[in-house]
Design a protein around this motif. Structure first.
Motif, short mmCIF file in Angstrom:
data_model
loop_
_atom_site.label_atom_id
_atom_site.label_comp_id
_atom_site.label_asym_id
_atom_site.label_seq_id
_atom_site.Cartn_x
_atom_site.Cartn_y
_atom_site.Cartn_z
N VAL A 37 22.91 72.43 36.17
CA VAL A 37 23.00 71.88 34.82
C VAL A 37 23.91 70.66 34.83
O VAL A 37 24.78 70.50 35.68
N VAL A 38 23.70 69.79 33.84
CA VAL A 38 24.55 68.61 33.67
C VAL A 38 25.76 68.99 32.83
O VAL A 38 25.60 69.54 31.74
N PRO A 39 26.98 68.73 33.29
CA PRO A 39 28.17 69.09 32.52
C PRO A 39 28.27 68.26 31.24
O PRO A 39 27.78 67.14 31.17
N ASP A 40 28.92 68.83 30.25
CA ASP A 40 29.11 68.12 28.98
C ASP A 40 30.58 68.05 28.56
O ASP A 40 30.89 67.62 27.45
N THR A 41 31.47 68.48 29.43
CA THR A 41 32.89 68.42 29.11
C THR A 41 33.70 68.31 30.41
O THR A 41 33.19 68.62 31.49
N ALA A 42 34.92 67.85 30.29
CA ALA A 42 35.79 67.72 31.45
C ALA A 42 37.21 68.05 31.05
O ALA A 42 37.60 67.89 29.88
N ARG A 43 37.98 68.51 32.02
CA ARG A 43 39.41 68.80 31.79
C ARG A 43 40.22 68.04 32.83
O ARG A 43 39.95 68.12 34.03
#
Length: 232
Positions: A37-43
């Motif tokens: 899946v393509v990520p939609d958030t980052a930390r």
């Protein structure tokens, strides 16, 4: 003679295999499944370190930079719920003179704080990292991509893991000359977590404001299945 026969009978009982009936035959297999899946958030984890002669001054400098970072993040559209101070440290600094027998001399203090930021719009990730480093963040300890809702991807990985287990079971049963029966049990194992990107890559991205490629995440699942076996 009877004693010898009795001992021989016990030895045969201990060494002879015990064959289970066809009703008790089982096959246990483990299947692996992945959802890409393509990520939609980052930390990202930001650090601020300041040195000063006095402990209070070092803490005040770190506090000021942290306030500037929070203000800048708010300007970039980061909500308060996505910003968190994770730790504050204060430690003394000593001058060690190796050519002298005198004890180490206290020369100041070092203060440090770490801020964790969740970025929900990945198009802003590069500019945000550049902005906060300009405001005084001098450490970037981690960059990790993730999903805001992992549920659908995890379900897909579970489904693929079950399909993989069934496929393996069919191959093994056919090779053994038996018929695959009903499912007796299914046990789910651990899943694969997204891999964080650390250190140099994150720092270089922040300094140059270069676009950051999020790529794809592999969400994994593992299941162990037990099947009945029927003798052909």
């Amino acid at each position: 003679m009877r004693k010898t026969i009795a001992i021989f009978g016990v030895m045969m009982a201990l060494t002879s295999p015990v064959w289970a009936s066809s009703d008790d035959a089982r096959l246990t297999v483990t299947g692996q499944g992945i959802a890409e899946v393509v990520p939609d958030t980052a930390r990202i984890s930001l650090g601020v370190t300041k040195d000063a002669a006095e402990a209070g001054d070092a803490l005040d400098q770190v506090a000021q930079v942290a306030q500037d970072i929070f203000a800048r993040l708010a300007e970039q559209g980061i909500e308060a719920r996505d910003m968190q101070s994770s730790q504050i440290n204060l430690s003394p600094k000593y001058d060690y003179n190796r050519n002298s027998d005198t004890p180490p001399k206290l020369v100041g203090f070092s203060a440090n704080t770490t801020v964790s930021v969740r970025v929900r719009d990945l198009t802003k990730l590069g500019p945000i990292m550049t902005a906060v480093t300009a405001d005084g963040a001098n450490q970037l300890s981690g960059l990790q991509f993730d999903l805001q809702d992992r549920g659908p991807a995890e379900d897909t990985a579970r489904t693929n893991a079950v399909k993989d287990a069934i496929s393996r079971a069919k191959v093994l049963a056919e090779a053994a000359g038996v018929t695959l029966g009903s499912v007796v049990s299914i046990h789910e194992g651990g899943g694969r977590q997204p891999t964080p990107v650390y250190g140099r890559m994150a720092m270089e991205a922040a300094q140059s404001d270069m676009p950051i490629a999020a790529g794809e995440l592999e969400i994994g699942s593992s299941v162990t299945m037990v099947f009945e076996l029927d003798q052909d």
